[in-house]
Design a protein around this motif. Structure first.
Motif, short mmCIF file in Angstrom:
data_model
loop_
_atom_site.label_atom_id
_atom_site.label_comp_id
_atom_site.label_asym_id
_atom_site.label_seq_id
_atom_site.Cartn_x
_atom_site.Cartn_y
_atom_site.Cartn_z
N ALA A 97 9.19 -4.01 -9.34
CA ALA A 97 8.11 -2.60 -8.98
C ALA A 97 6.54 -3.09 -8.97
N GLY A 98 6.93 -3.54 -10.72
CA GLY A 98 5.57 -4.20 -11.18
C GLY A 98 5.20 -4.38 -10.39
N ALA A 99 5.58 -5.98 -10.33
CA ALA A 99 5.06 -7.25 -9.37
C ALA A 99 4.71 -6.99 -8.26
N VAL A 100 5.23 -5.97 -7.41
CA VAL A 100 4.98 -6.02 -5.79
C VAL A 100 4.08 -5.46 -6.35
N MET A 101 3.77 -3.96 -7.21
CA MET A 101 2.16 -3.19 -7.19
C MET A 101 0.82 -4.30 -7.18
N PHE A 102 1.53 -5.13 -8.65
CA PHE A 102 0.26 -5.92 -8.36
C PHE A 102 -0.42 -6.70 -7.22
N VAL A 103 0.59 -7.75 -6.53
CA VAL A 103 0.61 -8.60 -5.80
C VAL A 103 -0.30 -6.94 -4.12
N SER A 104 0.55 -6.12 -4.14
CA SER A 104 -0.30 -4.85 -3.09
C SER A 104 -1.75 -4.55 -3.14
N ILE A 105 -1.78 -3.88 -4.65
CA ILE A 105 -3.44 -4.05 -5.31
C ILE A 105 -4.27 -5.14 -4.55
N ARG A 106 -4.07 -5.87 -4.98
CA ARG A 106 -5.37 -7.30 -4.38
C ARG A 106 -5.73 -6.60 -2.61
N ASN A 107 -4.69 -6.14 -1.61
CA ASN A 107 -5.17 -5.90 -0.69
C ASN A 107 -4.76 -4.70 -0.21
N ALA A 108 -4.50 -3.52 -1.50
CA ALA A 108 -5.10 -1.88 -1.52
C ALA A 108 -5.54 -1.31 -2.69
N ARG A 109 -6.50 -2.19 -2.83
CA ARG A 109 -7.49 -1.71 -3.81
C ARG A 109 -8.07 -0.33 -4.00
N TRP A 110 -7.97 0.67 -2.62
CA TRP A 110 -7.81 1.64 -2.93
C TRP A 110 -7.10 2.76 -3.22
N LEU A 111 -5.79 1.89 -3.34
CA LEU A 111 -4.70 2.80 -4.37
C LEU A 111 -5.30 3.34 -6.07
N LEU A 112 -6.39 2.02 -6.34
CA LEU A 112 -6.91 3.01 -7.69
C LEU A 112 -7.02 4.10 -7.64
N HIS A 113 -7.82 4.14 -7.08
CA HIS A 113 -9.11 5.32 -7.06
C HIS A 113 -7.98 6.67 -6.72
N TRP A 114 -7.01 6.51 -6.00
CA TRP A 114 -5.47 7.98 -5.55
C TRP A 114 -4.62 7.84 -6.85
N PHE A 115 -4.91 7.45 -7.91
CA PHE A 115 -3.96 6.51 -8.77
C PHE A 115 -3.61 8.48 -9.24
N ALA A 116 -4.69 8.80 -9.53
CA ALA A 116 -4.44 10.66 -10.49
C ALA A 116 -4.07 11.20 -9.89
N LEU A 117 -3.80 10.61 -8.62
CA LEU A 117 -4.01 12.24 -7.49
C LEU A 117 -2.31 12.15 -7.05
N MET A 118 -1.66 10.69 -6.63
CA MET A 118 -0.37 10.33 -6.72
C MET A 118 0.41 10.92 -7.60
N SER A 119 0.03 10.12 -9.12
CA SER A 119 0.98 10.33 -9.95
C SER A 119 1.16 12.30 -9.73
N THR A 120 -0.28 12.90 -9.83
CA THR A 120 -0.39 14.17 -10.08
C THR A 120 1.05 14.74 -8.61
N ALA A 121 0.88 14.10 -7.80
CA ALA A 121 1.53 14.68 -6.71
C ALA A 121 3.02 13.95 -6.42
N THR A 122 3.49 13.24 -7.54
CA THR A 122 4.88 13.30 -8.01
C THR A 122 5.36 14.40 -8.59
N ALA A 123 4.69 14.51 -9.79
CA ALA A 123 5.00 15.27 -10.97
C ALA A 123 5.05 16.65 -10.56
N LEU A 124 3.49 17.28 -9.37
CA LEU A 124 4.72 18.25 -9.02
C LEU A 124 5.58 18.45 -8.42
#
Length: 205
Positions: free
Chosen positions: A119-146
């Motif tokens: 999963a980490g390897a897939v994320m590394f590749v994906s982040i290069r093409n979708a850097r906007w995911l970094l800006h939404w990391f906290a929101l996605m983590s919070t949504a997952t926890a909730l």
């Protein structure tokens, strides 16, 4: 986002997390949730949060395989950004790694660490093409926890058998009485200490 707004958002998310946990544990019965609310104090916060993700092994497996590599990738990406809270993320990653080791040894799911690496390897590749995911990391983590808080109905305290008869979750022990949640029907009850002759902690949640 300013520090003030960030603090307000974190506080709001924490309150919502506790509310969802109370509702999920009580099977969304408002009266039971209200009764459980009065058994909580600040010292219960760590056990409430960690107990949520440790209570259901299926959900914790999925969460670890997504959140652990996601946290590592996020930490790697912000390593040179002084405005990002790297120390807090690093601490969270250490906790997740420890949980992964414990989870693997407990349930003998040796494929979980392998899954995290993939999963980490897939994320590394994906982040290069979708850097906007970094800006939404906290929101996605919070949504997952909730989402986990709203789904996991297993309480954050051990399951016990009282007097070799009934399974309960003990939420508060005070002089003269116990405040418990019955495992079968999720009814809140107060037991007198003198009526409790035996308490046995069960391995099953």
């Amino acid at each position: 986002m300013s520090a003030k707004h960030t603090g307000s958002a974190v506080t709001g998310a924490a309150v919502l997390f506790v509310l969802l946990r109370l509702l999920a544990v009580s099977h969304y019965d408002m009266h039971t949730a209200f009764a459980l609310l009065h058994t909580l104090d600040l010292d219960d916060a760590p056990s409430l949060v960690l107990g949520t993700f440790m209570a259901d092994d299926r959900i914790s497996t999925v969460a670890l395989m997504i959140v652990t590599p996601g946290t590592f990738v996020y930490l790697f990406q912000i390593r040179d950004d002084p405005e990002r809270p790297r120390s807090a993320v690093l601490l969270g990653l250490i906790v997740l790694v420890a949980l992964t080791v414990s989870h693997t040894l407990t349930y003998h799911r040796w494929w979980v660490p392998v899954g995290e690496l993939v999963a980490g390897a897939v994320m590394f590749v994906s982040i290069r093409n979708a850097r906007w995911l970094l800006h939404w990391f906290a929101l996605m983590s919070t949504a997952t926890a909730l989402a986990v808080a709203a789904i996991v109905s297993t309480p954050w305290v051990p399951r016990e058998r009282i007097n070799d008869a009934e399974d309960v979750y003990v939420f508060e022990t005070s002089p003269g009485f116990l405040k418990v949640l019955k495992a079968q029907d999720r009814k809140f009850a107060i037991l007198r200490t003198e009526d409790v002759r035996k308490r046995e902690e069960l391995a099953a949640h």
